[in-house]
Design a protein around this motif. Structure first.
Motif, PDB file in Angstrom:
ATOM      1  N   ILE A 109     -17.723   4.429 -17.949  1.00 20.08           N
ATOM      2  CA  ILE A 109     -16.650   5.272 -18.465  1.00 20.08           C
ATOM      3  C   ILE A 109     -15.404   4.398 -18.502  1.00 20.08           C
ATOM      4  CG2 ILE A 109     -15.210   7.300 -18.080  1.00 20.08           C
ATOM      5  CD1 ILE A 109     -17.572   8.489 -16.479  1.00 20.08           C
ATOM      6  N   GLU A 110     -14.777   4.321 -19.660  1.00 19.29           N
ATOM      7  CA  GLU A 110     -13.549   3.556 -19.816  1.00 19.29           C
ATOM      8  C   GLU A 110     -12.431   4.524 -20.167  1.00 19.29           C
ATOM      9  OE1 GLU A 110     -14.454   0.935 -23.048  1.00 19.29           O
ATOM     10  OE2 GLU A 110     -15.575  -0.447 -21.782  1.00 19.29           O
ATOM     11  N   CYS A 111     -11.282   4.365 -19.514  1.00 20.34           N
ATOM     12  CA  CYS A 111     -10.136   5.212 -19.811  1.00 20.34           C
ATOM     13  C   CYS A 111      -8.898   4.327 -19.872  1.00 20.34           C
ATOM     14  CB  CYS A 111      -9.991   6.301 -18.755  1.00 20.34           C
ATOM     15  SG  CYS A 111      -8.755   7.533 -19.189  1.00 20.34           S
ATOM     16  N   ASP A 112      -8.280   4.264 -21.040  1.00 15.67           N
ATOM     17  CA  ASP A 112      -7.085   3.451 -21.256  1.00 15.67           C
ATOM     18  C   ASP A 112      -5.879   4.356 -21.417  1.00 15.67           C
ATOM     19  OD1 ASP A 112      -8.759   1.212 -21.440  1.00 15.67           O
ATOM     20  OD2 ASP A 112      -8.907   1.363 -23.615  1.00 15.67           O
ATOM     21  N   LEU A 113      -4.752   3.964 -20.812  1.00 20.64           N
ATOM     22  CA  LEU A 113      -3.486   4.619 -21.107  1.00 20.64           C
ATOM     23  C   LEU A 113      -2.861   3.825 -22.242  1.00 20.64           C
ATOM     24  CD1 LEU A 113      -1.310   6.715 -20.632  1.00 20.64           C
ATOM     25  CD2 LEU A 113      -0.303   5.184 -18.928  1.00 20.64           C
ATOM     26  N   ILE A 114      -2.655   4.497 -23.373  1.00 20.86           N
ATOM     27  CA  ILE A 114      -2.173   3.857 -24.595  1.00 20.86           C
ATOM     28  C   ILE A 114      -0.776   4.374 -24.919  1.00 20.86           C
ATOM     29  CG2 ILE A 114      -2.627   3.551 -27.065  1.00 20.86           C
ATOM     30  CD1 ILE A 114      -4.881   2.415 -25.479  1.00 20.86           C
ATOM     31  N   MET A 115       0.111   3.466 -25.285  1.00 20.43           N
ATOM     32  CA  MET A 115       1.416   3.857 -25.816  1.00 20.43           C
ATOM     33  C   MET A 115       1.362   3.606 -27.322  1.00 20.43           C
ATOM     34  SD  MET A 115       5.268   2.587 -24.805  1.00 20.43           S
ATOM     35  CE  MET A 115       5.037   0.897 -25.368  1.00 20.43           C
ATOM     36  N   CYS A 168      10.048   6.217 -20.707  1.00 21.93           N
ATOM     37  CA  CYS A 168       9.833   7.654 -20.914  1.00 21.93           C
ATOM     38  C   CYS A 168       9.339   7.916 -22.331  1.00 21.93           C
ATOM     39  CB  CYS A 168      11.131   8.416 -20.674  1.00 21.93           C
ATOM     40  SG  CYS A 168      11.609   8.428 -18.940  1.00 21.93           S
ATOM     41  N   SER A 169       8.701   9.048 -22.495  1.00 21.62           N
ATOM     42  CA  SER A 169       8.243   9.469 -23.818  1.00 21.62           C
ATOM     43  C   SER A 169       9.442   9.711 -24.721  1.00 21.62           C
ATOM     44  CB  SER A 169       7.418  10.753 -23.710  1.00 21.62           C
ATOM     45  OG  SER A 169       6.242  10.527 -22.980  1.00 21.62           O
ATOM     46  N   ALA A 170       9.254   9.479 -25.993  1.00 21.84           N
ATOM     47  CA  ALA A 170      10.290   9.695 -27.004  1.00 21.84           C
ATOM     48  C   ALA A 170       9.572  10.014 -28.316  1.00 21.84           C
ATOM     49  CB  ALA A 170      11.139   8.430 -27.142  1.00 21.84           C
ATOM     50  N   PRO A 171      10.314  10.470 -29.322  1.00 17.77           N
ATOM     51  CA  PRO A 171       9.655  10.773 -30.603  1.00 17.77           C
ATOM     52  C   PRO A 171       8.892   9.576 -31.180  1.00 17.77           C
ATOM     53  CG  PRO A 171      11.854  11.697 -30.590  1.00 17.77           C
ATOM     54  CD  PRO A 171      11.728  10.872 -29.340  1.00 17.77           C
ATOM     55  N   ASP A 172       9.368   8.367 -30.907  1.00 25.78           N
ATOM     56  CA  ASP A 172       8.682   7.175 -31.428  1.00 25.78           C
ATOM     57  C   ASP A 172       7.823   6.487 -30.366  1.00 25.78           C
ATOM     58  OD1 ASP A 172      10.795   6.294 -29.891  1.00 25.78           O
ATOM     59  OD2 ASP A 172      11.215   4.562 -31.175  1.00 25.78           O
ATOM     60  N   PHE A 223       2.361   8.723 -25.358  1.00 21.86           N
ATOM     61  CA  PHE A 223       1.378   8.223 -24.400  1.00 21.86           C
ATOM     62  C   PHE A 223       0.138   9.112 -24.449  1.00 21.86           C
ATOM     63  CE2 PHE A 223       5.435   6.777 -22.783  1.00 21.86           C
ATOM     64  CZ  PHE A 223       5.170   5.460 -22.466  1.00 21.86           C
ATOM     65  N   GLN A 224      -1.028   8.454 -24.385  1.00 25.05           N
ATOM     66  CA  GLN A 224      -2.267   9.221 -24.340  1.00 25.05           C
ATOM     67  C   GLN A 224      -3.344   8.431 -23.616  1.00 25.05           C
ATOM     68  OE1 GLN A 224      -3.130  10.166 -28.393  1.00 25.05           O
ATOM     69  NE2 GLN A 224      -3.390   8.072 -29.028  1.00 25.05           N
ATOM     70  N   PHE A 225      -4.221   9.183 -22.946  1.00 28.32           N
ATOM     71  CA  PHE A 225      -5.391   8.576 -22.327  1.00 28.32           C
ATOM     72  C   PHE A 225      -6.512   8.598 -23.359  1.00 28.32           C
ATOM     73  CE2 PHE A 225      -3.241   9.733 -18.335  1.00 28.32           C
ATOM     74  CZ  PHE A 225      -3.347   8.518 -17.668  1.00 28.32           C
ATOM     75  N   LYS A 226      -7.082   7.433 -23.623  1.00 30.49           N
ATOM     76  CA  LYS A 226      -8.216   7.305 -24.538  1.00 30.49           C
ATOM     77  C   LYS A 226      -9.445   7.061 -23.665  1.00 30.49           C
ATOM     78  CE  LYS A 226      -7.856   4.988 -28.463  1.00 30.49           C
ATOM     79  NZ  LYS A 226      -7.772   3.845 -29.409  1.00 30.49           N
ATOM     80  N   THR A 227     -10.343   8.038 -23.621  1.00 30.16           N
ATOM     81  CA  THR A 227     -11.523   7.983 -22.757  1.00 30.16           C
ATOM     82  C   THR A 227     -12.769   7.767 -23.591  1.00 30.16           C
ATOM     83  OG1 THR A 227     -10.426   9.567 -21.280  1.00 30.16           O
ATOM     84  CG2 THR A 227     -12.789   9.225 -20.959  1.00 30.16           C
ATOM     85  N   ARG A 228     -13.637   6.874 -23.109  1.00 29.45           N
ATOM     86  CA  ARG A 228     -14.900   6.599 -23.785  1.00 29.45           C
ATOM     87  C   ARG A 228     -16.044   6.658 -22.775  1.00 29.45           C
ATOM     88  NH1 ARG A 228     -11.103   3.455 -25.076  1.00 29.45           N
ATOM     89  NH2 ARG A 228     -11.761   1.673 -23.870  1.00 29.45           N
ATOM     90  N   LEU A 229     -17.079   7.390 -23.136  1.00 21.93           N
ATOM     91  CA  LEU A 229     -18.312   7.477 -22.353  1.00 21.93           C
ATOM     92  C   LEU A 229     -19.323   6.613 -23.090  1.00 21.93           C
ATOM     93  CD1 LEU A 229     -19.981   8.817 -20.074  1.00 21.93           C
ATOM     94  CD2 LEU A 229     -20.402  10.711 -21.644  1.00 21.93           C
ATOM     95  N   ILE A 241      -0.068  12.762 -22.772  1.00 19.69           N
ATOM     96  CA  ILE A 241       0.761  13.117 -21.627  1.00 19.69           C
ATOM     97  C   ILE A 241       2.203  12.777 -21.992  1.00 19.69           C
ATOM     98  CG2 ILE A 241      -1.053  12.795 -19.899  1.00 19.69           C
ATOM     99  CD1 ILE A 241       0.413  10.151 -19.117  1.00 19.69           C
ATOM    100  N   LYS A 242       3.130  13.332 -21.226  1.00 19.01           N
ATOM    101  CA  LYS A 242       4.545  13.065 -21.452  1.00 19.01           C
ATOM    102  C   LYS A 242       5.109  12.428 -20.184  1.00 19.01           C
ATOM    103  CE  LYS A 242       8.341  15.340 -23.675  1.00 19.01           C
ATOM    104  NZ  LYS A 242       8.818  16.582 -24.275  1.00 19.01           N
ATOM    105  N   ILE A 243       5.851  11.331 -20.353  1.00 18.63           N
ATOM    106  CA  ILE A 243       6.503  10.657 -19.240  1.00 18.63           C
ATOM    107  C   ILE A 243       7.967  11.071 -19.243  1.00 18.63           C
ATOM    108  CG2 ILE A 243       7.005   8.440 -18.144  1.00 18.63           C
ATOM    109  CD1 ILE A 243       3.992   8.940 -18.472  1.00 18.63           C
TER     110      ILE A 243
END
Length: 129
Positions: A50-56, A98-102, A105-111, A125-127
């Protein structure tokens, strides 16, 4: 049975993963904890990892930046129609913006399975400060 095996290798009826988080807003340096919910498909399948990346991401510029990665190696077999839960923990960097309109952030999960296509999930998610 053979037809179901080949269909799952193409992604039809294969196991699915869903990252479930108790909330959607986090602060820099906070621990994000939740669960991976894994639902079996039409046949038994062996999980490889299982891979989970936090992507901006920046929608305007169509660019992605990997902030961090969490990988769980496994030899577990998910039986057909079985539901499993695995703990998820990810420590956000203290210097994450922090999160902004531009800036999203999201977690991309792969099984990823030993045989067959991978199952994927996206969770925003929102920072905040």
């Amino acid at each position: 049975m053979i037809l179901r095996k080949y269909m799952s290798m193409l992604g039809i009826g294969s196991a699915k993963i869903d990252l479930q988080l108790p909330k959607l807003q986090y602060t820099p340096g906070e621990n994000v904890s939740g669960i991976f919910l894994i639902e079996g498909g039409t046949i038994d399948q062996q999980i490889k990892r299982i891979e989970c990346d936090l992507i901006m991401t920046s929608p305007d510029e169509e660019r992605e930046e990997v902030i961090g990665t969490s990988t769980i190696l496994s030899t577990k077999v998910i039986e057909s129609e079985e539901t499993n839960k695995m703990d998820f923990n990810f420590l956000l960097p203290k210097d994450i913006p922090c999160s902004a309109p531009d800036r999203i952030f999201q977690f991309k999960t792969r099984l990823i399975f030993n045989e067959g296509v991978k199952s994927a999930d996206l969770d925003k998610i929102k920072i905040i400060q």
